[in-house]
Scaffold this active site. Structure first.
Site, short mmCIF file in Angstrom:
data_model
loop_
_atom_site.label_atom_id
_atom_site.label_comp_id
_atom_site.label_asym_id
_atom_site.label_seq_id
_atom_site.Cartn_x
_atom_site.Cartn_y
_atom_site.Cartn_z
N GLN A 103 12.40 8.42 -8.51
CA GLN A 103 12.90 7.61 -7.30
C GLN A 103 11.97 6.63 -7.12
O GLN A 103 12.59 5.75 -6.42
CB GLN A 103 13.58 8.60 -6.20
CG GLN A 103 12.54 8.70 -5.26
CD GLN A 103 11.29 9.56 -5.59
OE1 GLN A 103 11.32 10.35 -6.51
NE2 GLN A 103 10.36 9.44 -4.66
N CYS A 117 17.26 5.50 -3.34
CA CYS A 117 17.06 6.07 -4.35
C CYS A 117 17.88 7.09 -5.15
O CYS A 117 18.16 6.88 -6.54
CB CYS A 117 15.59 6.68 -4.29
SG CYS A 117 15.65 7.67 -2.71
N HIS A 166 13.75 12.52 -8.19
CA HIS A 166 14.75 13.38 -7.73
C HIS A 166 15.83 13.80 -8.70
O HIS A 166 16.10 13.20 -9.71
CB HIS A 166 15.57 12.16 -6.83
CG HIS A 166 14.83 11.77 -5.74
ND1 HIS A 166 14.03 12.34 -5.06
CD2 HIS A 166 15.42 11.06 -4.56
CE1 HIS A 166 13.63 11.86 -3.95
NE2 HIS A 166 14.43 10.85 -3.71
N ARG A 219 15.70 18.45 0.38
CA ARG A 219 14.21 17.98 0.23
C ARG A 219 13.51 19.19 -0.45
O ARG A 219 13.88 20.35 0.12
CB ARG A 219 13.40 17.62 1.49
CG ARG A 219 12.03 16.98 1.12
CD ARG A 219 12.01 15.82 0.69
NE ARG A 219 12.32 14.62 1.70
CZ ARG A 219 12.77 13.41 1.44
NH1 ARG A 219 12.77 13.20 0.09
NH2 ARG A 219 13.14 12.83 2.26
N ARG A 261 22.20 -3.31 3.21
CA ARG A 261 23.08 -2.52 2.09
C ARG A 261 24.73 -2.71 2.23
O ARG A 261 25.44 -2.43 1.25
CB ARG A 261 22.72 -1.13 1.80
CG ARG A 261 21.42 -1.09 1.34
CD ARG A 261 20.94 0.67 0.94
NE ARG A 261 19.51 0.69 0.31
CZ ARG A 261 18.83 1.85 0.78
NH1 ARG A 261 19.34 2.76 1.05
NH2 ARG A 261 17.58 1.85 0.37
N SER A 283 -4.29 -2.42 6.81
CA SER A 283 -4.80 -2.58 5.52
C SER A 283 -5.62 -3.87 5.18
O SER A 283 -6.24 -4.07 4.06
CB SER A 283 -3.73 -2.18 4.53
OG SER A 283 -3.07 -1.11 4.80
N THR A 305 0.75 -1.23 -0.14
CA THR A 305 -0.13 0.02 0.00
C THR A 305 0.83 1.33 0.03
O THR A 305 0.27 2.51 -0.02
CB THR A 305 -0.74 0.22 1.39
OG1 THR A 305 0.06 0.01 2.43
CG2 THR A 305 -2.08 -0.96 1.32
N LYS A 334 24.84 7.68 2.81
CA LYS A 334 24.30 6.45 2.02
C LYS A 334 24.81 6.63 0.38
O LYS A 334 24.98 5.66 -0.03
CB LYS A 334 22.65 6.56 1.91
CG LYS A 334 22.11 5.98 3.10
CD LYS A 334 20.80 6.12 2.96
CE LYS A 334 20.05 5.74 4.43
NZ LYS A 334 18.64 5.63 4.46
N GLY A 355 9.78 10.76 -1.84
CA GLY A 355 11.09 9.96 -1.03
C GLY A 355 10.86 9.68 0.43
O GLY A 355 11.68 8.87 0.86
N1 LIG Z 1 9.85 6.37 -1.27
C1 LIG Z 1 10.81 6.38 -1.87
O1 LIG Z 1 11.35 7.04 -2.74
C2 LIG Z 1 11.97 5.15 -1.51
C3 LIG Z 1 12.67 4.82 -2.53
C4 LIG Z 1 13.86 3.88 -2.24
C5 LIG Z 1 13.59 3.24 -1.05
N2 LIG Z 1 12.54 3.26 -0.08
C6 LIG Z 1 12.34 2.65 0.78
O2 LIG Z 1 11.24 1.60 0.73
C7 LIG Z 1 10.57 1.32 1.69
C8 LIG Z 1 9.21 1.86 1.74
O3 LIG Z 1 9.02 3.16 1.60
P1 LIG Z 1 7.75 3.77 1.14
O4 LIG Z 1 8.13 5.21 0.73
O5 LIG Z 1 7.01 3.14 0.26
O6 LIG Z 1 7.18 3.99 2.64
P2 LIG Z 1 5.31 4.16 2.69
O7 LIG Z 1 4.68 4.87 1.62
O8 LIG Z 1 5.27 4.70 4.18
O9 LIG Z 1 4.80 2.74 2.70
C9 LIG Z 1 5.09 1.82 3.77
C10 LIG Z 1 4.48 0.48 3.67
O10 LIG Z 1 4.99 -0.51 4.69
C11 LIG Z 1 3.54 -1.31 5.22
N3 LIG Z 1 3.95 -1.62 6.62
C12 LIG Z 1 4.06 -0.64 7.62
N4 LIG Z 1 4.34 -1.54 8.82
C13 LIG Z 1 4.10 -2.77 8.36
C14 LIG Z 1 3.95 -4.09 8.97
N5 LIG Z 1 4.36 -4.24 10.36
N6 LIG Z 1 3.55 -5.33 8.38
C15 LIG Z 1 3.40 -5.16 7.04
N7 LIG Z 1 3.52 -3.97 6.38
C16 LIG Z 1 3.62 -2.90 6.91
C17 LIG Z 1 2.51 -0.15 5.16
O11 LIG Z 1 1.43 -0.72 5.20
P3 LIG Z 1 0.00 0.01 5.55
O12 LIG Z 1 -0.42 1.01 4.67
O13 LIG Z 1 -0.89 -0.92 5.83
O14 LIG Z 1 0.58 0.82 6.98
C18 LIG Z 1 2.79 0.34 3.87
O15 LIG Z 1 2.42 -0.44 2.60
C19 LIG Z 1 11.41 2.06 2.87
O16 LIG Z 1 12.34 1.15 3.37
C20 LIG Z 1 12.12 3.20 2.14
O17 LIG Z 1 13.35 3.76 2.99
C21 LIG Z 1 11.53 4.30 -0.27
#
Ligand SMILES: NC(=O)c1ccc[n+]([C@@H]2O[C@H](COP(=O)([O-])OP(=O)(O)OC[C@H]3O[C@@H](n4cnc5c(N)ncnc54)[C@H](OP(=O)(O)O)[C@@H]3O)[C@@H](O)[C@H]2O)c1
Length: 337
Positions: free
Chosen positions: A320, A133, A246, A239, A105, A46, A17, A217, A164
């Site tokens: 990103q 990213c 990005h 940011r 990583r 969810s 999600t 990083k 991000g």
């Molecule tokens: N955003 C970026 O640009 C980016 C780029 C590279 C890497 N990342 C990395 O990718 C990862 C996800 O980032 P995001 O930006 O997509 O975060 P996000 O939008 O906050 O989404 C987090 C996800 O994790 C789920 N979640 C949280 N707690 C959980 C649990 N206990 N069990 C199962 N699912 C759980 C959430 O589900 P619910 O909706 O049910 O809470 C949601 O689907 C992070 O490690 C981040 O550092 C992000």
């Protein structure tokens, strides 16, 4: 990927999600990944909700390690702590686990892969780390330039979108911009300061050396992916109030002489790069254009005035959520087909 049709795989997305997880579903479809079954997992919050996907309507399932163990490929898009807790068990059960967090990583036993640059690092690994990213976007351009001219020193300044920080980061930009324009109070919870009509030169926590974790990083991960353990690289990460994609101003000092023409020739053949460099006609990389694209735009290519014929300035822009996360993860999965 082999030329004969690969057998379809059972794929689980954990964090389905979130900002990254949702993109993963689309990327699997856009790249015609052979999906035998798609499982979408998130938190209890969810569970039970249905979502429309290119693979049909799916019901979100609360993550349970036992329920995910039978999948061939597990794309993790949750947090570092979550990955540390669950990724090893899933990999030991036989799945190829590709983790988007920073948890593994810097582990010498876990490959950190950008397929255009170091696909061979996969070997027979069952746990693979997807890079930060900003790093993933940068190395798509830096890798071919290093091969051609040798990187000596690199300076990166970033302009990073609110997504991000996940789906909540985008929501904060939208809501607080509306509040600001309507004269309502502008509060912030995802970011440390108000983000509308502002920029924030802090992403993640400050380290003892004055850099932020995000900035370090980029240094640590670029070294690992390019295989240059002592590469001198300094980054300032900022940011900015955009939704996604990005941008990065990158200055390189090279070991061999380099010219903008020679760099353009190298980059025009580089996989994952879209040369976007016609400044006279207003053509250069921009977040709005890079959004939704798989390729990283590279432009503003010029001789750097400080390093002369051993120096180059470039401006890169990449989505990103795609090259910096979902696309790169799916490309790693493709290496295993
Ligand atoms: N955003 C970026 O640009 C980016 C780029 C590279 C890497 N990342 C990395 O990718 C990862 C996800 O980032 P995001 O930006 O997509 O975060 P996000 O939008 O906050 O989404 C987090 C996800 O994790 C789920 N979640 C949280 N707690 C959980 C649990 N206990 N069990 C199962 N699912 C759980 C959430 O589900 P619910 O909706 O049910 O809470 C949601 O689907 C992070 O490690 C981040 O550092 C992000």
């Amino acid at each position: 990927m082999s030329s004969s049709s690969p057998s379809p795989r059972r794929v689980a997305i954990v964090g389905a999600t979130g900002a990254v997880g949702r993109e993963m579903v689309d990327v699997l479809h856009r790249r015609s990944f052979p999906v035998a079954e798609l499982g979408l997992f998130a938190s209890e919050r969810s569970a039970g909700r249905t979502v429309e996907t290119p693979f049909g309507e799916k019901t979100l399932v609360a993550f349970d390690v036992e329920k995910v163990k039978g999948y061939d490929i597990v794309l993790l898009a949750v947090s570092g702590d979550f990955a540390k807790q669950h990724a090893p068990a899933l990999a030991s059960a036989g799945a190829l686990v590709i983790d988007n967090s920073s948890a593994f990583r810097y582990d010498d036993n876990v490959p950190l892969i950008v397929p255009e640059i170091n696909a061979s690092a996969l070997g027979d690994a069952k746990l693979v780390a997807n890079p930060n990213c900003t790093t993933a976007i940068a190395v798509v351009a830096l890798g071919p330039l290093h091969k051609a001219f040798g990187l000596k020193r690199v300076i990166v300044s970033t302009y990073q979108a609110t997504s991000g920080a996940g789906a909540e980061g985008m929501a904060e930009l939208e809501e607080q911009t509306r509040n600001q324009l309507e004269g309502k109070p502008v509060t912030n919870s995802v970011f440390r300061h108000p983000i509308p009509f502002n920029l924030i030169p802090q992403i993640d926590a400050f380290q003892d050396n004055g850099y932020t974790k995000e900035e370090m990083k980029v240094t640590w991960e670029t070294r690992k992916i390019l295989g240059i353990p002592d590469l001198a690289l300094s980054c300032t990460a900022v940011r900015i109030p955009t939704y996604r994609a990005h941008s990065e101003a990158i200055t390189i000092e090279t070991l061999s002489p380099v010219s903008p023409q020679a760099a353009r020739a190298v980059l025009s053949d580089a996989p994952g790069v879209k040369l976007t460099d016609d400044p006279a006609n207003g053509v250069y990389p921009m977040p709005l254009n890079a959004t939704g694209q798989f390729d990283v735009e590279v432009g503003r290519i010029r001789t750097n005035l400080v390093f002369g014929d051993h120096g180059l300035d470039i401006f890169v822009c990449g989505d990103q959520l795609l090259k910096g996360a979902a696309l790169n993860a799916v490309q790693i999965a493709e290496l295993s087909l």
